[in-house]
Design an enzyme around this catalytic site. Structure first.
Site, PDB file in Angstrom:
ATOM      1  N   ASP A 168       0.841  -1.195   0.000  1.00 63.74           N
ATOM      2  CA  ASP A 168       0.000   0.000   0.000  1.00 63.74           C
ATOM      3  C   ASP A 168       0.879   1.250   0.000  1.00 63.74           C
ATOM      4  O   ASP A 168       1.964   1.236  -0.579  1.00 63.74           O
ATOM      5  CB  ASP A 168      -0.944  -0.055   1.223  1.00 63.74           C
ATOM      6  CG  ASP A 168      -2.274   0.634   0.948  1.00 63.74           C
ATOM      7  OD1 ASP A 168      -2.288   1.868   0.900  1.00 63.74           O
ATOM      8  OD2 ASP A 168      -3.290  -0.063   0.763  1.00 63.74           O
ATOM      9  N   HIS A 245      -3.623   6.046   3.731  1.00 64.96           N
ATOM     10  CA  HIS A 245      -4.330   4.849   3.272  1.00 64.96           C
ATOM     11  C   HIS A 245      -3.704   3.551   3.793  1.00 64.96           C
ATOM     12  O   HIS A 245      -4.401   2.663   4.290  1.00 64.96           O
ATOM     13  CB  HIS A 245      -4.326   4.860   1.740  1.00 64.96           C
ATOM     14  CG  HIS A 245      -5.229   3.877   1.096  1.00 64.96           C
ATOM     15  ND1 HIS A 245      -4.832   2.597   0.767  1.00 64.96           N
ATOM     16  CD2 HIS A 245      -6.518   3.971   0.693  1.00 64.96           C
ATOM     17  CE1 HIS A 245      -5.841   1.964   0.187  1.00 64.96           C
ATOM     18  NE2 HIS A 245      -6.882   2.780   0.128  1.00 64.96           N
ATOM     19  N   SER A 608     -11.169  -1.161  -0.614  1.00 63.45           N
ATOM     20  CA  SER A 608      -9.892  -1.100   0.116  1.00 63.45           C
ATOM     21  C   SER A 608     -10.074  -1.308   1.605  1.00 63.45           C
ATOM     22  O   SER A 608      -9.185  -1.815   2.272  1.00 63.45           O
ATOM     23  CB  SER A 608      -9.292   0.306   0.009  1.00 63.45           C
ATOM     24  OG  SER A 608      -8.481   0.431  -1.101  1.00 63.45           O
TER      25      SER A 608
END
Ligand SMILES: *[C@@H]1O[C@H](CO)[C@@H](O)[C@H](O)[C@H]1NC(C)=O
Ligand SMILES: *[C@@H]1O[C@H](CO)[C@@H](O)[C@H](O)[C@H]1NC(C)=O
Ligand SMILES: *[C@@H]1O[C@H](CO)[C@@H](O)[C@H](O)[C@H]1NC(C)=O
Ligand SMILES: *[C@@H]1O[C@H](CO)[C@@H](O)[C@H](O)[C@H]1NC(C)=O
Ligand SMILES: *[C@@H]1O[C@H](CO)[C@@H](O)[C@H](O)[C@H]1NC(C)=O
Ligand SMILES: *[C@@H]1O[C@H](CO)[C@@H](O)[C@H](O)[C@H]1NC(C)=O
Ligand SMILES: *[C@@H]1O[C@H](CO)[C@@H](O)[C@H](O)[C@H]1NC(C)=O
Length: 825
Positions: A168, A245, A608
């Site tokens: 990620d 994220h 996600s």
């Protein structure tokens, strides 16, 4: 070259120079790109002859034999490049050698074409780039939704001994969700595949960042650096997460338990990952400026070599591959070999729902996760002077006096400076984007109504700018409202640092407008404001209504086999998990989302956010059943999932219209909503491994055996009659003519013998028979099943059913049937 100039005649020398310049000019003119290249020959992990297997099952990547073999592969890559391409025309970015033999090269299209026909080269694929699978960036409107991660995660020991790899944007090592308590050291299970990580340090990621909770951290940037000039103040060359994220995904899967979620001084609750005691291995491959598949697949190769038990990909290609079979792109091949090496691969299903066939998770060897929301809401309200409450959204505290006091209500348009020198565009006049446009005396201490208009429509205006304006001019609060010209907008709760509310539905805005007009008098360009209002507490969750509901953005099946959208008879998405308004860790630097700057938690939505819920649950299952392979874990999660909601009805799915919902099908929810407790003890499992995946690929009429051999190294000597024979916990047939016999094999993973009887919820238009319909099965043994499906009525759309195996020890094992009956004969 200089020697050449001296020895050749001057004319010849000039010719050579001109030629070189032309070649150089050609390279310069052609736009370079990254190409991913697969090469013949076994990679280290699957090299047959080298006797370097530790515990008889895993290749030890650190053995002399492995290192020797790896060096040999790198040399062969350099040899292919050196002998095929012009010097100076390319730059090798990576050699892949652990699970796949190949490399990534930055070069021109014409050079890439040469590589295609070079000896030893199996496939050349252009890098399509990679995307985060989060749908609403908080910077705009529609943010996230999701879910509070508490509750799902098991106890405080959940995931102990298991390592979850996360590819990620990196991780924030200072976040309390990733703190390590040396008094409670983790023990690595001796069944964990994890062998050795690494800890790469760099900007914002000092030595000591791999603290024991973060067991390993690496970053991959050769691809990103080849295609863009990275900006050192955002694209940190270290495992540090400047976006938020990666930290969000990691904390959902394996964040510590009991971490307080505090924002703007308000305690929202306690956060916990699904598997709070699992180790986290970080692979940063996504940068704020750019993301490439070369970096992502290189990370998959390394994570598999490190031996992570579970690999989470909340990222992926944005679109299906253009000119290859969905299952045989370079990205899918890396996942296939990661799975073959024993890594459980979980990916986000994609965010292009609710269009049919929008999934970007294609292959049976990776689990594709769809997203849903729960019954949690954060109701906000604007209380008008006459007592009416207008509903809205926004994580903000109340106006002064907790809603008891009322304040002047002012429409921004009425408060615009008369003679200011600014453009009279919607951004200035209606959207509160620029403090210089508003009369400070009028708006100070007022609740100002800012209206959605062209700037928001074009995504150039932001809620952050409204908040900045509110702070600059001392608004008491703001109401950001929908505009009849544009219709309702999608809004998700965002924590506001000043009292504020979003009113996204025109019907609600109309009540406010009517009240405002009745109480405002306009004379000679000046307004007298008699309307009053206050903003109520918007940070307290309430729980009501049906849940879960499949989120609008969540990508839908049926699965496709190629870019022509031919259907593939394998169910996607695989399962449904929370992925809408999920609270989890955030990186306060928040490079891409200024509205969340300074926050250590964020509410986000996307598949996600759903994928790491499944990763954490897979870690719990692996902890309790250490010997289970990836496909056994996948089966356990699927056969125990539920298609029913909290009202006992079929789960609903959001449609393309705002607020529309419909009863969903396996193409929306896969096997259904995951149930961690049941998944620990599934009774029977359906499992497949590498050999079976090859038989599956070989059974597609459109996939040629030569292609399969070259991509996977395996021969088609055991082809299924149909792809439907792959032993997965579902049956999907996109064109059933007459009848078909489908084979399945179940294995008993319970410690006792059990007798199962089977019942069928028949799909409309199809009769289904299962042989044998009852059977007794002893521990660790298998039972073959034949399932006959026969068309009784032709339909023009899929119909759905279920086979349910009920065991004498109360195990219930469910598989979904999705069939399109096209002819009776
Ligand atoms: C594996 O772990 C168990 C305890 O969980 C221990 O008793 C056993 O000796 C270990 N086996 C090996 C080979 O290290
Ligand atoms: C790099 O990023 C910083 C912070 O966002 C920005 O201010 C700066 O302009 C960027 N530099 C370049 C060359 O884009
Ligand atoms: C225009 O603005 C200036 C300063 O804000 C003010 O002094 C002036 O009176 C205004 N003129 C008119 C016509 O309102
Ligand atoms: C923004 O959106 C409007 C539609 O409301 C459109 O007419 C306008 O051209 C757009 N402006 C820009 C700068 O894109
Ligand atoms: C308050 O005003 C609005 C707008 O006119 C109206 O719809 C609403 O019914 C009023 N509420 C009360 C309690 O009168
Ligand atoms: C399979 O594909 C390869 C490469 O595309 C081609 O050369 C070969 O003729 C094909 N074989 C068959 C049997 O279609
Ligand atoms: C297929 O055949 C090859 C060569 O004959 C053999 O090495 C391989 O094991 C076979 N594969 C399967 C899946 O039977």
């Amino acid at each position: 070259m200089s020697r050449m100039v001296h020895t050749a005649s001057s004319r010849h020398a000039r010719a050579v120079l001109v030629m070189l310049m032309i070649i150089a000019a050609d390279f310069a003119e052609e736009q370079r790109a990254i190409y991913l290249v697969l090469v013949e020959g076994d990679p280290v992990a699957f090299c047959e002859d080298a006797a370097h297997h530790k515990d008889g099952k895993r290749t030890d990547p650190n053995s002399e034999a492995s290192k020797f073999h790896a060096k040999h592969l790198v040399d062969s890559h350099n040899q292919i490049l050196g002998s095929t391409l012009e010097l100076g025309s390319y730059n090798k970015l990576y050699s892949f050698k652990h699970i796949v033999n190949g490399f990534a090269v930055h070069t021109t299209p014409s050079q890439a074409k040469k590589l295609k026909s070079a000896q030893g080269v199996k496939l050349v694929e252009k890098d399509r780039g990679a995307k985060l699978m989060t749908t609403y960036s908080p910077q705009y409107l529609g943010l996230p939704v999701g879910v509070w991660t508490k509750g799902g995660g098991g106890d405080h020991n959940g995931g102990e001994g298991v390592v979850i790899g996360i590819i990620d944007t990196g991780i924030d090592p200072r976040h309390p969700s990733f703190a390590y308590d040396p008094m409670k050291p983790f023990t690595l299970s001796n069944n964990s595949r994890f062998m050795s990580g690494g800890c790469e340090v760099g900007p914002q990621f000092p030595r000591g960042s791999c603290n024991g909770k973060i067991v390993s951290a690496r970053y991959f940037s050769a691809g990103a650096q080849a295609v863009a000039s990275l900006n050192a103040s955002v694209d940190f060359l270290s495992p540090f997460d400047a976006v938020g994220h990666g930290s969000h995904v990691a904390s959902t899967a394996a964040g510590n338990s009991g971490v307080p979620v505090v924002m703007n001084g308000f305690l929202y609750g306690m956060a916990s990952g699904m598997a709070p005691r699992a180790g986290i291995a970080v692979y940063k491959a996504i940068y704020p400026t750019v993301a490439t598949l070369a970096d992502v697949v290189s990370a998959i190769d390394q994570a598999t070599q490190d031996g992570v038990d579970i690999l989470t990909l909340s990222i992926g290609p944005d679109e299906p591959p253009e000119d290859t079979i969905s299952f045989l792109s370079v990205f899918e091949i890396f996942m296939l070999f990661a799975q073959r090496a024993g890594t459980f691969v979980i990916q986000a299903a994609g965010n292009h729902g609710p269009e049919p066939s929008s999934v970007v998770s294609f292959s049976p060897w990776a689990v594709g996760v769809a997203a849903c929301r729960t019954d949690r809401r954060f109701p906000g309200s604007l209380i008008l002077g006459n007592g009416t409450r207008v509903k809205g959204i926004g994580l903000s505290g109340p106006t002064f006096g907790k809603g008891l006091f009322q304040f002047k209500l002012v429409l921004a348009k009425d408060a615009v400076k008369i003679n200011g020198s600014f453009p009279r565009t919607p951004e200035y006049v209606e959207e509160c984007q620029h403090p210089e446009a508003l009369n400070p005396v009028v708006v100070q201490g007022s609740i100002v109504i800012c209206t959605f208009s062209a700037g928001f429509y074009n995504q150039t205006s932001t809620v952050t700018a409204i908040i900045d304006t509110a702070k600059a001019l001392g608004f008491m609060g703001f109401a950001f409202v929908a505009n009849p010209t544009y219709g309702d907008f999608l809004a998700q709760p965002i924590p506001f640092s000043v009292p504020g509310i979003m009113i996204p539905k025109i019907a609600d805005v109309q009540i406010l407008s009517e009240y405002y007009e009745q109480h405002t008098q306009r004379r000679q360009g000046r307004a007298i404001y008699k309307g009053r209002a206050s903003i109520g507490e918007g940070r307290v969750a309430s729980f009501h209504g049906r849940a879960p509901i499949v989120s609008r953005f969540s990508a839908r099946g049926p699965n496709i086999v190629d870019a022509n959208r031919n259907l593939a008879d394998i169910l996607k998405p695989d399962v449904l998990a929370l992925g809408d308004q999920v609270w989890a860790a955030w990186s306060p630097i928040s490079i891409l989302d200024p509205i969340l700057e300074g926050n250590t938690f964020a509410l986000l939505s996307g598949t996600s956010m759903a994928a790491p819920h499944v990763s954490g649950i897979a870690a719990l299952i692996k902890q309790y059943n250490p010997s289970w392979t990836p496909s056994i874990i996948a089966s356990a999660i699927s056969t125990t999932a539920s298609k029913y909601d909290n009202f006992g009805e079929i789960i609903l799915a959001e449609g393309s219209q705002v607020a529309s919902v419909y009863p969903s099908t396996p193409f929306d929810f896969g096997a259904g909503l995951i149930n961690p407790t049941l998944a620990l003890d599934p009774g029977l499992v359906f499992s497949s491994d590498f050999k079976e995946y090859i038989s599956f690929l070989c059974s597609f009429p459109d996939i040629n055996a030569t292609t399969i051999k070259s991509m996977t190294g395996a021969s088609c000597n055991n082809t299924y009659a149909y792809p439907t024979d792959l032993n997965v916990p579902s049956i999907t047939i996109s064109a059933l003519s007459g009848s078909r016999l489908v084979r399945r094999t179940v294995k008993n993973v319970e410690r006792k013998p059990e007798t199962y009887s089977c019942s069928v919820l028949q799909p409309e238009g199809v009769e289904v028979y299962v042989y044998p319909s009852t059977f007794r099965i002893t521990p660790e043994s298998t039972q073959d099943l034949q399932i006959k499906l026969k068309v009784t009525k032709v339909l023009d759309s899929f119909s759905f059913g279920q086979i349910v195996f009920t065991g004498s020890l109360n195990h219930i094992v469910r598989i979904h049937l999705s069939v399109l009956p096209v002819s009776v004969l």
